[in-house]
Design a protein around this motif. Structure first.
Motif, PDB file in Angstrom:
ATOM      1  N   TYR A 185      17.380  24.486   1.941  1.00  0.00           N
ATOM      2  CA  TYR A 185      18.470  23.603   1.507  1.00  0.00           C
ATOM      3  C   TYR A 185      19.683  24.501   1.324  1.00  0.00           C
ATOM      4  CZ  TYR A 185      14.930  20.067   0.410  1.00  0.00           C
ATOM      5  OH  TYR A 185      13.905  19.153   0.478  1.00  0.00           O
ATOM      6  N   LYS A 223      11.495  25.195   5.017  1.00  0.00           N
ATOM      7  CA  LYS A 223      12.585  24.271   4.673  1.00  0.00           C
ATOM      8  C   LYS A 223      13.611  25.006   3.829  1.00  0.00           C
ATOM      9  CE  LYS A 223      14.755  20.376   4.296  1.00  0.00           C
ATOM     10  NZ  LYS A 223      15.361  19.739   5.466  1.00  0.00           N
ATOM     11  N   GLU A 226       7.832  12.516  -9.122  1.00  0.00           N
ATOM     12  CA  GLU A 226       8.818  11.878 -10.013  1.00  0.00           C
ATOM     13  C   GLU A 226       8.740  10.393  -9.712  1.00  0.00           C
ATOM     14  OE1 GLU A 226      10.829  13.334 -12.260  1.00  0.00           O
ATOM     15  OE2 GLU A 226      10.034  15.327 -11.829  1.00  0.00           O
ATOM     16  N   ARG A 231       6.800  16.313   0.894  1.00  0.00           N
ATOM     17  CA  ARG A 231       7.813  15.460   1.536  1.00  0.00           C
ATOM     18  C   ARG A 231       7.928  15.795   3.034  1.00  0.00           C
ATOM     19  NH1 ARG A 231      10.979  12.976  -2.199  1.00  0.00           N
ATOM     20  NH2 ARG A 231      12.872  13.032  -0.992  1.00  0.00           N
ATOM     21  N   PRO A 268       4.199   9.695  -5.613  1.00  0.00           N
ATOM     22  CA  PRO A 268       5.281  10.674  -5.830  1.00  0.00           C
ATOM     23  C   PRO A 268       5.160  11.351  -7.196  1.00  0.00           C
ATOM     24  CG  PRO A 268       6.141   8.505  -5.212  1.00  0.00           C
ATOM     25  CD  PRO A 268       4.695   8.327  -5.539  1.00  0.00           C
ATOM     26  N   ASP A 302      11.124   7.348  -2.409  1.00  0.00           N
ATOM     27  CA  ASP A 302       9.821   7.968  -2.168  1.00  0.00           C
ATOM     28  C   ASP A 302       8.732   6.924  -1.991  1.00  0.00           C
ATOM     29  OD1 ASP A 302      10.725  10.490  -2.173  1.00  0.00           O
ATOM     30  OD2 ASP A 302       9.902  11.079  -4.113  1.00  0.00           O
ATOM     31  N   ASP A 359      17.828  13.783   5.315  1.00  0.00           N
ATOM     32  CA  ASP A 359      16.669  13.987   4.452  1.00  0.00           C
ATOM     33  C   ASP A 359      16.724  12.999   3.305  1.00  0.00           C
ATOM     34  OD1 ASP A 359      15.597  16.028   5.884  1.00  0.00           O
ATOM     35  OD2 ASP A 359      16.426  17.629   4.634  1.00  0.00           O
ATOM     36  N   LEU A 360      15.554  12.605   2.841  1.00  0.00           N
ATOM     37  CA  LEU A 360      15.529  11.669   1.705  1.00  0.00           C
ATOM     38  C   LEU A 360      15.263  12.420   0.415  1.00  0.00           C
ATOM     39  CD1 LEU A 360      13.494   8.719   3.209  1.00  0.00           C
ATOM     40  CD2 LEU A 360      15.947   8.903   2.935  1.00  0.00           C
ATOM     41  N   ARG A 390      12.354   4.203   9.419  1.00  0.00           N
ATOM     42  CA  ARG A 390      13.587   4.017   8.642  1.00  0.00           C
ATOM     43  C   ARG A 390      14.460   2.963   9.297  1.00  0.00           C
ATOM     44  NH1 ARG A 390      15.801   9.961   7.030  1.00  0.00           N
ATOM     45  NH2 ARG A 390      13.762  10.745   6.466  1.00  0.00           N
ATOM     46  N   SER A 406       7.762   5.971   2.155  1.00  0.00           N
ATOM     47  CA  SER A 406       6.473   6.583   2.482  1.00  0.00           C
ATOM     48  C   SER A 406       5.513   5.532   3.032  1.00  0.00           C
ATOM     49  CB  SER A 406       5.867   7.262   1.247  1.00  0.00           C
ATOM     50  OG  SER A 406       5.664   6.318   0.224  1.00  0.00           O
ATOM     51  N   ARG A 407       6.025   4.345   3.328  1.00  0.00           N
ATOM     52  CA  ARG A 407       5.199   3.288   3.948  1.00  0.00           C
ATOM     53  C   ARG A 407       5.154   3.511   5.460  1.00  0.00           C
ATOM     54  NH1 ARG A 407       2.569   2.230  -0.257  1.00  0.00           N
ATOM     55  NH2 ARG A 407       3.831   3.773  -1.324  1.00  0.00           N
ATOM     56  N   PRO A 408       4.184   2.876   6.125  1.00  0.00           N
ATOM     57  CA  PRO A 408       4.085   3.065   7.580  1.00  0.00           C
ATOM     58  C   PRO A 408       5.105   2.232   8.334  1.00  0.00           C
ATOM     59  CG  PRO A 408       2.342   1.623   6.800  1.00  0.00           C
ATOM     60  CD  PRO A 408       3.085   2.070   5.589  1.00  0.00           C
ATOM     61  N   GLY A 412       7.053  13.297   6.327  1.00  0.00           N
ATOM     62  CA  GLY A 412       8.176  13.017   7.218  1.00  0.00           C
ATOM     63  C   GLY A 412       9.380  12.460   6.492  1.00  0.00           C
ATOM     64  N   LEU A 413       9.432  12.632   5.167  1.00  0.00           N
ATOM     65  CA  LEU A 413      10.595  12.148   4.412  1.00  0.00           C
ATOM     66  C   LEU A 413      11.777  13.098   4.593  1.00  0.00           C
ATOM     67  CD1 LEU A 413       8.875  11.002   1.084  1.00  0.00           C
ATOM     68  CD2 LEU A 413       9.587   9.588   2.999  1.00  0.00           C
ATOM     69  N   ILE A 414      11.460  14.358   4.828  1.00  0.00           N
ATOM     70  CA  ILE A 414      12.492  15.349   5.136  1.00  0.00           C
ATOM     71  C   ILE A 414      12.056  16.099   6.392  1.00  0.00           C
ATOM     72  CG2 ILE A 414      13.408  15.624   2.803  1.00  0.00           C
ATOM     73  CD1 ILE A 414      11.653  18.019   2.403  1.00  0.00           C
ATOM     74  N   LYS A 415      13.033  16.700   7.038  1.00  0.00           N
ATOM     75  CA  LYS A 415      12.719  17.387   8.295  1.00  0.00           C
ATOM     76  C   LYS A 415      12.671  18.901   8.065  1.00  0.00           C
ATOM     77  CE  LYS A 415      14.530  13.861  11.367  1.00  0.00           C
ATOM     78  NZ  LYS A 415      14.871  12.823  10.390  1.00  0.00           N
ATOM     79  N   ARG A 462       1.757   7.651   8.342  1.00  0.00           N
ATOM     80  CA  ARG A 462       1.789   7.092   6.985  1.00  0.00           C
ATOM     81  C   ARG A 462       0.910   5.844   6.850  1.00  0.00           C
ATOM     82  NH1 ARG A 462       7.436   8.734   7.308  1.00  0.00           N
ATOM     83  NH2 ARG A 462       8.007   6.643   7.944  1.00  0.00           N
ATOM     84  N   TYR A 509       0.356   7.736  -0.950  1.00  0.00           N
ATOM     85  CA  TYR A 509       1.201   8.764  -1.562  1.00  0.00           C
ATOM     86  C   TYR A 509       1.606   8.371  -2.982  1.00  0.00           C
ATOM     87  CZ  TYR A 509       5.491  11.497  -2.394  1.00  0.00           C
ATOM     88  OH  TYR A 509       6.465  12.301  -2.935  1.00  0.00           O
TER      89      TYR A 509
END
Lengths: 300, 266
Positions: A13, A11, A84, A47, A82, B108, B265-266, B117, B112-114, A51-54, A75, A80
């Motif tokens: 950025y 990844k 933060e 992350r 986090p 986050d 991206d999140l 988006r 992060s739930r199933p 799958g929160l980021i690609k 998920r 999860y």
């Protein structure tokens, strides 16, 4: 069977290379520690797994599902926490748990979790803005584990927990692991890893340095002996064994000997000397970690 | 739709929305009351020659102005206070979904739930647009009820309905633009400020374009140019055309923000 498997996961950025070709395999049912300093790429990796980021390139498979194309499905069986941890301050703990738990089938496990982490019904009725850091962390753990996930991904899980609750937390991790849940725990607190983890990976600057069993890593440690002699002696033999030597003080004649694999030979020679005191600390994972971080150990 | 999420969003959005709606209804009542109590039809008709330009700018009307109750109601509808409330709500809701969730770190937890988006997006949009619809429709209805109850002989309920639909289309277009801004950014406050600045700029283009021919060609770029309740109240075909344009803008902006929200991206 792997709960987590990544292949050249990368990844970027912009110009920042947050993660570089991560290849990681986490066996189902284990407690896996993901170690690294702040900014090493731990959270980025997590992350990506969720799958929160690609990814820029490479792939990640979690519980047999691709993290990019099957994110929502994977998920379903993942909990999860986090790193933060931010929550809706106006909501009560009960509301938040209800909201986040509403996406899964209900389990009786939530009550047990609240009891184990000493979170009372009265606590849960209070608005989150009134919670201490430790209470927020406990709430974070409850929301992550309330649906009895097959895989728990916990980013800095013991942050803000007092020592008593930390102990309950470690017991909890052992319990869920005993039930077959895989725990993937990112941390830079090495004592956390020593308490509960079976295997560990160390990551630095987005690059995986090593993956190994905790015991095996510990065996790679440096033994540190602080030896006090009745009178000064010629200690040049220490260097001949391949160990390192530091003269600490005189009088009394105190030396520090550090060796990775010549402990037997050192102890045999010390038996011939007038030793009046010796201190040997319990091997610490921290020493191994620091050696990897300082580049004293070559990548396997 | 996820009922728990809908309930959660509604519960925490309703107090603010109810406050905004209460304010709008009170404003409408005061306007109708003032019209009746101070004979504003006569006063404004007398003042018209001197202040026609300003009134035309407020109404978004290019042609000559005939002063009557319908024009007065349209002015109430397009009063800067009403526009500020609608635009403020749109900017706030639009920035809340992604920009604020990401900026505050709550994304986050939620993402992060199933759930995809896309589903979260439609859930959020359903709540926001539902609230905007309720506020605009109830405000329109309250104006008609107030004017009728005070014996002011307002235009028929069908015209009010048309004006209500136009207001809804306008509110949804603003909301969709704010969603698009929010989908692109990772800071709720910044997204809200940018949306608000965009809306103010559009309002200025519309108002100045009504008065100044050199700016007039830019008016089609402003969503405010299509919000013409006077056309709807007078049953002019332009009202329906404008509503269609606003709905189309809303649909396009929603589609675009859905794509952006799904890819980022999140």
């Amino acid at each position: 069977m792997y709960a987590i498997s990544t292949d050249s996961l990368t990844k970027h950025y912009g110009r920042v290379r947050a993660l570089r070709g991560l290849k990681l395999e986490v066996v189902q049912g284990t407690v896996f520690g993901f170690l690294g300093a702040n900014g090493a790429g731990k959270t980025t990796a997590i992350r990506l797994l969720l799958g929160l980021i690609k990814p820029t390139s490479g792939s990640a498979t979690v519980l047999g599902r691709d993290s990019v194309t099957e994110g929502a499905d994977l998920r379903r069986e993942v909990g999860y926490l986090p790193g933060e941890l931010a929550m809706y301050p106006w909501a009560s703990g009960q509301e938040l748990i209800g909201l986040l738990g509403g996406f899964y089938p209900e389990t009786p496990w939530r009550r047990e979790l609240c009891d184990a982490l000493e979170m009372s019904a009265a606590d849960l009725r209070r608005p989150i803005r009134e919670y201490s850091t430790g209470m927020k962390q406990k709430l974070g753990l409850i929301q992550a584990l309330q649906h009895a996930p097959r895989l728990a991904i916990l980013d800095e899980p013991s942050r803000g927990l007092d020592p008593v609750i930390q102990r309950s937390f470690f017991d909890l991790i052992r319990r869920i692991s005993g039930r077959g849940t895989t725990v993937f725990m990112s941390t830079h607190v090495l004592s956390d890893v020593e308490h509960v983890c079976d295997r560990v990976a160390i990551i630095r600057a987005g690059e995986l340095l090593v993956t190994d069993d905790v015991d095996s890593l510990r065996r790679r440690k440096v033994h540190r002996l602080e030896v006090t002699l009745a009178q000064p002696a010629d200690m040049s033999w220490v260097l001949e064994t391949g160990a390192s030597l530091t003269e600490l003080s005189y009088p009394p004649a105190t030396y520090v000997i550090e060796t990775a694999d010549r402990l037997g030979a050192v102890l045999r020679r010390l038996g011939e000397l007038p030793v009046v005191g010796m201190v040997s600390e319990r091997p610490r994972l921290e020493d191994v970690f620091i050696r990897y971080y300082e580049g004293q150990v070559a990548k396997p | 739709m996820n009922r728990t999420l809908l309930r959660f969003r509604l519960k925490h959005s309703l107090p603010g929305a109810a406050f905004a709606l209460g304010g709008l209804i009170l404003f409408g009542l005061l306007m109708c009351g003032a019209y009746q109590a101070f004979g504003m039809d006569r006063n404004l008709a007398e003042a018209l020659p001197g202040s026609e330009a300003m009134l035309r700018a407020m109404l978004g009307e290019r042609g000559a102005l005939m002063w009557d109750l319908t024009s007065f109601l349209a002015m109430a509808w397009r009063h800067p206070i009403v526009l500020a409330v609608i635009a403020g709500m749109a900017a706030s809701y639009g920035s809340a979904f992604l920009a604020r969730e990401v900026g505050d770190g709550t994304a986050d937890l939620l993402f992060s739930r199933p759930v995809t988006r896309s589903r979260l997006f439609w859930n959020d949009l359903a709540v926001s647009s539902g609230i905007m619809a309720a506020v605009t429709v109830l405000f329109s209805l309250s104006l008609w009820v107030a004017a009728s109850a005070m014996g002011l002989s307002p235009p028929g309920v069908a015209q009010f309905f048309r004006a209500g639909v136009l207001t809804l289309a306008f509110a949804l277009a603003l909301l969709a633009v704010a969603y698009l801004v929010g989908s692109l950014l990772s800071d709720g406050r910044r997204a809200m400020a940018i949306s608000a600045a965009l809306f103010i700029a559009m309002y200025m283009v519309d108002a100045v374009g009504t008065l100044w021919d050199r700016v007039e060609p830019l008016r089609p770029l402003s969503l405010f140019a299509y919000f013409t309740p006077l056309d709807s109240l007078k049953a002019r075909p332009e009202g329906t055309g404008n509503a269609i344009i606003l709905f189309a803008v809303a649909a396009a902006a929603v589609a675009l923000s859905h794509v952006v929200a799904g890819r980022r991206d999140l």
